[in-house]
Enzyme design. Structure first.
Site, PDB file in Angstrom:
ATOM      1  N   THR A 102       0.871  -1.176   0.000  1.00  0.00           N
ATOM      2  CA  THR A 102       0.000   0.000   0.000  1.00  0.00           C
ATOM      3  C   THR A 102       0.904   1.221   0.000  1.00  0.00           C
ATOM      4  O   THR A 102       1.655   1.452   0.943  1.00  0.00           O
ATOM      5  CB  THR A 102      -0.916   0.024   1.227  1.00  0.00           C
ATOM      6  OG1 THR A 102      -1.728  -1.148   1.219  1.00  0.00           O
ATOM      7  CG2 THR A 102      -1.815   1.263   1.207  1.00  0.00           C
ATOM      8  N   LYS A 177      -7.070   1.049  -2.984  1.00  0.00           N
ATOM      9  CA  LYS A 177      -6.681   0.574  -1.661  1.00  0.00           C
ATOM     10  C   LYS A 177      -6.904   1.661  -0.612  1.00  0.00           C
ATOM     11  O   LYS A 177      -7.287   1.374   0.527  1.00  0.00           O
ATOM     12  CB  LYS A 177      -5.220   0.136  -1.655  1.00  0.00           C
ATOM     13  CG  LYS A 177      -4.717  -0.376  -0.295  1.00  0.00           C
ATOM     14  CD  LYS A 177      -5.542  -1.549   0.239  1.00  0.00           C
ATOM     15  CE  LYS A 177      -5.140  -1.950   1.664  1.00  0.00           C
ATOM     16  NZ  LYS A 177      -3.819  -2.556   1.747  1.00  0.00           N
ATOM     17  N   LYS A 245       0.539   4.519   8.557  1.00  0.00           N
ATOM     18  CA  LYS A 245       1.136   4.910   7.280  1.00  0.00           C
ATOM     19  C   LYS A 245       0.079   5.016   6.200  1.00  0.00           C
ATOM     20  O   LYS A 245       0.021   6.009   5.458  1.00  0.00           O
ATOM     21  CB  LYS A 245       2.217   3.900   6.899  1.00  0.00           C
ATOM     22  CG  LYS A 245       2.845   4.113   5.522  1.00  0.00           C
ATOM     23  CD  LYS A 245       2.209   3.242   4.430  1.00  0.00           C
ATOM     24  CE  LYS A 245       2.409   1.765   4.665  1.00  0.00           C
ATOM     25  NZ  LYS A 245       1.886   0.957   3.529  1.00  0.00           N
TER      26      LYS A 245
END
Length: 295
Positions: A102, A177, A245
């Protein structure tokens, strides 16, 4: 080229919680797999299965004609593809480059353009499903890049996942995503608060879960992570630090789109607090713990 075990040498970079299982499934399917991981011990199980270990990403790139990355942060992705030992500068023309981390949509586009200049094929293909989905080869895979390249790589994706969707040009997989992570972030707050509410109301949390998980409140997080919260199992299927993150990337991307994301900002503040309390290497379900600190 038809991507079969007879024609493909897979280079797999990043053999952590999810990457290890994904690479193992490729080995079981008959592919020759070359691996690199900064912590060599995390590759031991794959070596026992027949994988070949490399000392750096450059030597791996010279051997493989399909390179898959599954690492932690966009900075890692950038270094692996575009750094001094970047695979784009050491792999052969015609190599397929598949980043399943990701990461940033803008970085995916940069990698795509750099690969194109070197006559290579690049896809951004982040996944969802956690450690269980990786082990059982039931990941959701969201793919950006050229559609004909996606079609060529589809047999390899099918070894790792079941819900595999082409989303559009370079960066589209990463954008998808981020949609996934935005939905999860607010949902995780709801799951935690529902279960904590049940406990404080004197209810049996497992019984409550049984009632609500198949109704309108149902979600993957409720069904899969709710039981872990109840039994105080905070082992990582997906690390808190990596979710922070992902949320950070989503917030930056949403800002670029001029989109307010109130739930996402709240989730970020709670997960930041959780990390400050020493839980960054716990699973994302450890958000449940934050309510013990709030009490």
């Amino acid at each position: 080229m038809t991507l079969t075990p007879q024609t493909v040498k897979v280079g797999f970079i990043g053999t952590g919680v999810m990457g290890k299982s994904m690479a193992a499934n490729l080995i079981r399917a008959g592919y020759e797999v070359h691996v690199y991981n900064r912590t060599k011990a995390k590759a031991e199980e794959l070596l026992d299965m027949g994988a070949k270990l490399h000392e750096d990403t450059a030597t791996l790139a010279k051997e493989a004609n399909v390179i898959i990355t599954m690492v932690g942060f966009p900075s890692d992705v950038e270094q692996i593809y575009l750094g001094e030992l970047g695979v784009i500068y050491h792999a052969k023309p015609g190599t397929y480059l598949i980043d399943m981390t990701t990461s940033s949509p803008s970085l995916a586009k940069r990698i795509y353009e750099a690969a194109k200049q070197k006559h290579m094929f690049s896809l951004d293909a982040p996944v969802s499903g956690g450690d269980l989905g990786a082990r059982e080869a039931k990941l959701s895979i969201m793919v950006g890049g050229d559609e004909e390249v996606f079609d060529s790589v589809l047999p390899i994706f099918r070894i790792m996942g079941t819900n595999i969707v082409y989303q559009g040009q370079a960066g589209a997989g990463q954008h998808t995503k981020l949609c996934n992570q935005i939905a999860i972030a607010s949902n995780m707050i709801g799951v935690c608060e529902a279960l904590v509410y049940a406990r404080k109301a004197g209810l049996d949390e497992l019984s409550v879960l049984k009632s609500i998980e198949s109704g309108a409140a149902g979600s993957w997080s409720l069904s899969r992570l709710g039981p872990k919260m109840i039994r105080q199992d905070f082992e990582p299927g997906f690390y808190v630090k990596h979710f922070i993150k992902d949320i950070s990337i989503a917030l930056q991307s949403a800002e670029e789109l001029n989109l307010p994301t109130h739930g996402l900002k709240l989730a970020k503040s709670l997960y930041d607090r959780l990390a400050e309390l020493g839980e960054e290497d716990s699973g994302t379900q450890a958000l449940y713990k934050i309510y013990n600190y709030i009490d």
